[in-house]
Design an enzyme around this catalytic site. Sequence first.
Site, PDB file in Angstrom:
ATOM      1  N   GLU A  11      40.861  61.027  50.061  1.00 40.75           N
ATOM      2  CA  GLU A  11      39.513  60.396  51.181  1.00 40.75           C
ATOM      3  C   GLU A  11      38.742  60.256  49.772  1.00 40.75           C
ATOM      4  O   GLU A  11      38.271  61.059  48.057  1.00 40.75           O
ATOM      5  CB  GLU A  11      39.247  61.303  52.148  1.00 40.75           C
ATOM      6  CG  GLU A  11      38.578  62.138  51.856  1.00 40.75           C
ATOM      7  CD  GLU A  11      39.251  63.412  50.223  1.00 40.75           C
ATOM      8  OE1 GLU A  11      40.972  63.421  51.012  1.00 40.75           O
ATOM      9  OE2 GLU A  11      38.471  63.829  50.229  1.00 40.75           O
ATOM     10  N   LYS A  65      35.163  67.557  38.824  1.00 44.99           N
ATOM     11  CA  LYS A  65      36.486  66.887  39.666  1.00 44.99           C
ATOM     12  C   LYS A  65      38.043  66.701  39.205  1.00 44.99           C
ATOM     13  O   LYS A  65      38.562  66.619  39.381  1.00 44.99           O
ATOM     14  CB  LYS A  65      35.667  65.392  40.848  1.00 44.99           C
ATOM     15  CG  LYS A  65      34.811  66.048  41.793  1.00 44.99           C
ATOM     16  CD  LYS A  65      34.870  65.149  42.443  1.00 44.99           C
ATOM     17  CE  LYS A  65      34.041  65.469  43.897  1.00 44.99           C
ATOM     18  NZ  LYS A  65      32.209  65.815  43.765  1.00 44.99           N
ATOM     19  N   SER A  85      27.203  70.068  36.901  1.00 44.43           N
ATOM     20  CA  SER A  85      28.742  69.291  37.189  1.00 44.43           C
ATOM     21  C   SER A  85      28.841  68.570  37.211  1.00 44.43           C
ATOM     22  O   SER A  85      29.963  68.339  37.550  1.00 44.43           O
ATOM     23  CB  SER A  85      28.291  69.703  39.136  1.00 44.43           C
ATOM     24  OG  SER A  85      27.761  69.301  39.600  1.00 44.43           O
TER      25      SER A  85
HETATM   26  C1  LIG Z   1      31.275  66.079  44.086  1.00 45.95           C
HETATM   27  C2  LIG Z   1      30.284  66.749  43.292  1.00 45.95           C
HETATM   28  C3  LIG Z   1      29.738  67.801  43.922  1.00 45.95           C
HETATM   29  C4  LIG Z   1      30.159  68.459  45.479  1.00 45.95           C
HETATM   30  O1  LIG Z   1      31.283  69.018  45.541  1.00 45.95           O
HETATM   31  P1  LIG Z   1      31.648  70.199  44.949  1.00 45.95           P
HETATM   32  O2  LIG Z   1      33.160  70.781  45.754  1.00 45.95           O
HETATM   33  O3  LIG Z   1      30.931  70.901  46.139  1.00 45.95           O
HETATM   34  O4  LIG Z   1      31.309  71.224  43.710  1.00 45.95           O
HETATM   35  C5  LIG Z   1      29.147  68.086  42.689  1.00 45.95           C
HETATM   36  N1  LIG Z   1      28.469  67.728  41.610  1.00 45.95           N
HETATM   37  C6  LIG Z   1      29.112  66.889  41.003  1.00 45.95           C
HETATM   38  C7  LIG Z   1      28.353  65.379  40.011  1.00 45.95           C
HETATM   39  C8  LIG Z   1      30.177  66.020  41.801  1.00 45.95           C
HETATM   40  O5  LIG Z   1      30.424  64.844  41.788  1.00 45.95           O
END
Ligand SMILES: *Cc1c(COP(=O)(O)O)cnc(C)c1O
Length: 392
Positions: free
Chosen positions: A108, A86, A373
């Site tokens: 948000e 993010k 992610s």
């Molecule tokens: C917020 C988040 C997601 C989901 O958000 P996307 O917009 O679908 O990428 C996935 N993995 C992590 C670690 C997150 O913090």
Amino acid sequence: MLHRNRYFGKYGGSFSAETLVPLLIEIEEAFEEFKKNRQMKEELEIMLKNYAGRPTPLFYAKNLSKKIGIDVFLKREDLLHTGAHKINNALGQMMLARMMGKKRVIAETGAGQHGVATATAAAYLGFECMVFMGEEDIKRQAPNVRKMKLLGAEVIPVKSGSKTLKDAINEALRFWIANAQDTYYLIGSVVGPHPYPRIVRYFQSVIGRETKIQFKMLKNRLPEALVACVGGGSNAAGFFYPFIDQKDVKLFGVEAGGSLKDKKKNSASLNYGKPGIFQGCLTYVLQDKSGSVLEAHSVAPGLDYPAVGPEHSFWKDTSKVEYGVVYDEEALEYFEILSKEEGIIPALESAHAVAFLEKLAKKGLKEAVVCLSGRGDKDLETFFKIRANSYQ
Ligand SMILES: *Cc1c(COP(=O)(O)O)cnc(C)c1O
């Protein structure tokens, strides 16, 4: 000229209140200018390198590969500053805010991850930061609330409606319209009205670009498949986009199926939803027969969203990407497996993508790159509550 590419096929668009239109146009103009400005892009690149920790490694997960029977590479977004992808988007959009001469950014947040990324980037780049958060979520996510405050952000409790994410969005929009002069609204995923889905995908595409170069260095070719979890869809969109027209690379998005015990409650809008207009765009939305938006469910807070970015809806309908489902129980199992096999504790969101590898191995695939992610520190409490018996 502007507002021309609002759609992805029939999806996307800008179904917004009249009062928002000039604000969205102003952002689109800044975005177009940014893309042409080499100096700005270099500045962002340096920030991503020295502050956020890019490029992230592409790691061959030897032990996991052996266990599942498919060669697994992990794109380590979990190693970034703040622990997830993010921050790529927060830093990028903050550059737009600065170009536009704004002093304050608002965001948000549901689980608090986007709030923390925004508060972090705001602290570093010297913006005032307000994060709108439902009162229910504030109770559930106390550590992230404290973190945002420590980073200098103001957390605004939202008391209306169900006191969760969608109410926080409504409140943030209201504030934005009233304070547009000096305020930038920083959206956290590839959702919302045009131009946000394009902006967020653009800033997250660094994930896929790096992966392409790193994989080529290793193997001198492209990978067989890419896998990413899909909440709003930003890590997946950024990971897939540089490969989207590469016909020999199979792309798999993984949605959250919620608990196996109650399959009706899930967050898999592409698998179980229908097209509808939600938060400013046309996209797949979880809804009942009368078209009321359903509440989303997932053990992974970041996947708990009843819709999805409109570009994913387009990719689904055009079969550019295949979207599967992984249940809470499977994600929890792979949360543990990745920890024990590789010494990497993944976010529960990312564990959905890892768990999907088992299905790909069964289909006969030989190799996949997974977008890891985020890291799992934020999910330890949830995990140990569910697995209380095994970890006494
Ligand atoms: C917020 C988040 C997601 C989901 O958000 P996307 O917009 O679908 O990428 C996935 N993995 C992590 C670690 C997150 O913090």
